[in-house]
Structures are given as C-alpha cells and as structure tokens.
Write an enzyme that holds these catalytic residues in place. Sequence first.
Site, PDB file in Angstrom:
ATOM      1  N   SER A  16       0.792  -1.113   0.104  1.00  0.00           N
ATOM      2  CA  SER A  16      -0.019   0.071   0.092  1.00  0.00           C
ATOM      3  C   SER A  16       0.957   1.209   0.072  1.00  0.00           C
ATOM      4  O   SER A  16       1.600   1.465  -0.853  1.00  0.00           O
ATOM      5  CB  SER A  16      -0.908   0.051   1.134  1.00  0.00           C
ATOM      6  OG  SER A  16      -2.073   0.836   1.169  1.00  0.00           O
ATOM      7  N   ASP A  61      -5.296  -3.996  -3.022  1.00  0.00           N
ATOM      8  CA  ASP A  61      -4.368  -3.662  -1.963  1.00  0.00           C
ATOM      9  C   ASP A  61      -4.297  -4.789  -0.922  1.00  0.00           C
ATOM     10  O   ASP A  61      -5.182  -5.741  -0.596  1.00  0.00           O
ATOM     11  CB  ASP A  61      -4.922  -2.478  -0.983  1.00  0.00           C
ATOM     12  CG  ASP A  61      -3.681  -2.087  -0.102  1.00  0.00           C
ATOM     13  OD1 ASP A  61      -3.027  -2.683   0.534  1.00  0.00           O
ATOM     14  OD2 ASP A  61      -3.759  -0.758   0.113  1.00  0.00           O
TER      15      ASP A  61
END
Length: 471
Positions: free
Chosen positions: A91, A329
């Site tokens: 991320s 993610d």
Amino acid sequence: MDTDAAGQGTAKVRLSKSLSAGEKAATASRKEKIKAALAELGIPHDSDNVPNIAVLGSGGGLRATIALCGTLVELKNHDLLDCAMYLTGVSGSTWCMTSFYKTENWTERLQELETLQRESLTQDRWEFEIAARALLKAASDENYSLTEFWSYFVVYQMLNELDETTLSELRGSSENGKNPYPVYAAVNNNTYAENLAGTWFEFTPHEVGIPDLGAYVDTKYFGSVFENGQMIEEKEEKNICYLQGLWGSAYGRKADMNKIIRDALGLFRVSMRRYSGGFHLFYKLYHVLMKTTTCLHQWKWGTTNNFLYKCCGDEVYNLSSEKTISLIDAGPAINTAYPLILHPERNVKLILSFDFSSRDPFMTIEKAADHCAKFGIKFPKIDEIKSEDKNNPSGCYIFRGKDAPTVMHFPLFNKDNCPGKIAEYKMQFATNKLKYSNGEIEKLLAAAKKNVVNARQKIWEEIERAVAPSS
C-alpha cells in the site's frame, strides 16, 4: 519470457517456483554491495555465504509513504540500509518505493529524495485535464474498474504526480547492485478473506506472479491476454500511477473509501462542465462518469486479464477457469508482505519489519504467524502480546525461532518515540488523511527516524548474528 526467432514476442507463463533470471542476477550484484557494507561496519561474515536481510514497509496511506522515507533515510545514515538485500512494500509504502526507484542510485541520494518527497506532497500539481486524459484511455478497456478512477483522481491528487513510467522500466535501479531488490504486493480479492493458496501476487521489475503456485509472467505483459499459458493478445503495460492505485486501494474502512470516491466523482462532474460546449469530448467524459458510477455500485476493483486462464487446472481455486481476476491492496489480508519475502529461494534470515499500521501494532506479525502455520512456512513463535504492549508498545521487538528467520518488529508510534502521545499521533496521522503540511511531514519523519536511532545497536547486533560465519 520465451520469444520467437524474430523477437516479436511469444510470451508464456513461467511455471516454476524458482526466482526469475532477472532477480537472480540483480541479487548476485547486490551481494557484492552487502559484503562491502558488512566490512565497513566491522561485522565478521562468510563472504561465500551471506544470508539475506529484508526491510519491510507496511501499508498506511500517506503516513506509510512518509514514514518509510524517514526510516530508509535513517537506516542509510547508520550504514544499515546497504546490508539489505530486499525492500518490500504494501500500500502506502509502495508509493514511496516507486518514487525512489526512478533514481538509479537512490540509496546514495536519500537526503535529496526526502526533500523532493516533501515538496511533492505539499504542492498542488493535480490537473483535471491530465487525469481525464488518462481516465479516458483507461475507460476504453473492457476491464475498467474503480482502480483506474482511484489512481488518476485520488492517488494522483495525493502524490501530486501521475507517473506514466512502467515497472519494467525500473529494472536498472534494481539490477545495478546499489539498491535493495524491490517487491510490491497485491492480493486476489476473491480469496484473501479465506487465505487460500494463490492469494498473494508479487510485482517486481522483472515478473508478476504468484509465488506459492509458482506461476509468473514478464512484468511487461501483466494485463495482456493469456490462454493455456500462452499470450494471445498483448496489451500496453500498465503505468506506475495505475499500479500505485492497485497496490494502495484499501484506505481504511469501506465507508471511508466510498466517501472519497464519491467526493472525487463530484469533482469530476463539476470539472466536466467546462467541456459542455464540445459535444464529442463531453459525451466521452459523460460515458466515463457513467461507467465509473456502475463500478461504484458493483464495488468493482482491480479487474485484469488472468494469465492463468486455462493454464493450470481447475483445482487451483478456479484461478484457471476465470478470464479475469480482481487484485487489490494486500492490506486487508496482512498489512505487511511476509508471504512474499518468505519465498524459500529468497533465503531471508533477518526481517526488519517497520509497521506503520494505525490499529493493533502487532496485528501484522500475528497474522503472518497464522499464515505461516497454515502453509507450513518456518516462522518464529509469537508469544502472546500483553495488553499493555498493544496499547503502549515499545519501539522494537525481536522474535527468534529455530530454523526460522529472525523478525525485528517496529511499531511506528510507541512509548519511546512519542511517550504519552501515541493516541494523539494516531489521530493526527490517520490513514484517511489525504494531505500533509510541511510541519506534519517533519513531525512524522522525526518519529520514524527516532525509531531507527533508538534501535540502531539492536539492528547491528541482529545483523551480526544473522551473518556470523558458521562454526
């Protein structure tokens, strides 16, 4: 990648659990730098067998982007970064990494890059026309999803850069031996909740693939159409801005994500009005708006062509039966990429895990332990964490185990670098914070750097332990 005699490209899926040829060459080059760094630090080592050290950066939005920058700067200041073979991100940490790897000798220019990052994050460089042009192009693809809109209308605004370079173009900075080898993470949206085999995808400058299944494609062909292990239609390689959106598409709660996207859609509608007199362009923008709204209702993210389509048999959790897959993610699975760095052939013996999470400061390492237990991966035993530690952690924890890598775990906000103010720091630097001032960046950098300063002797000792010649 296999190619035909003319070099026109008959790309195939590589079915093997070995590392790519590109990674092998890059890490061999990096090993020479590591040996020199160990010698500089006065750490005895077997020059023929230097175990690998990995630095892990967790997710956490812009907080992770800034904190990883400060962490890397301070590791370099103490000559510790040059001992690392791998740098892995989830991320927000991937946003920092991609910005650095555009500079071939970035580990030697970290002070300069820290200044550039601060300037970039505090200046408003987002332009609707640039974002709209990228979005119009992306929306022409049948696999368009919220990820494209998120990339060009949210991530671009946050980072103030629409990076149109590609991951494969960053091979030079991973092959020259000057920098750790980078590994970026995503997960399969349909399997991460159950933690099934085939969930974790890794992205490197050389290949994109699924380590636990041993299936990879050349990074240049991620998103192209494959069938029976053979590329049948080549697509243009995805740019870094898109990948930043893909890797950083979990931004706190779903409600937070929904609001951010709806706000961005509102900006899109307002900005469209200036084109109302040009029917053709206005119509195309309106079409993108409607397509994005449909994706929002379906909550459709990260749709891309599945390179394993009809490749490996239906027993692999239907991966081979689906023409497309949905990647997101990795944060919702494990907010740090342990499953990727623990690939057996990476031979990692020491992990420096910098946890920039905002909630339970031990959730990532506990989830990693559970993952490893399920899949039979060697991992140190994580003793039950005391409740007082979860609410008021120290700056460094060390976990060791027989025949397992040693893990040094560093919670970002702790009683050593912000005593009595952990809750205050977490609130000020919330994951859903989209903009930072100069003062806030400086404060966050200071906290991240202090973590390294406080633990530098322990890190040195663990590196010495990891690379000590066998008796």
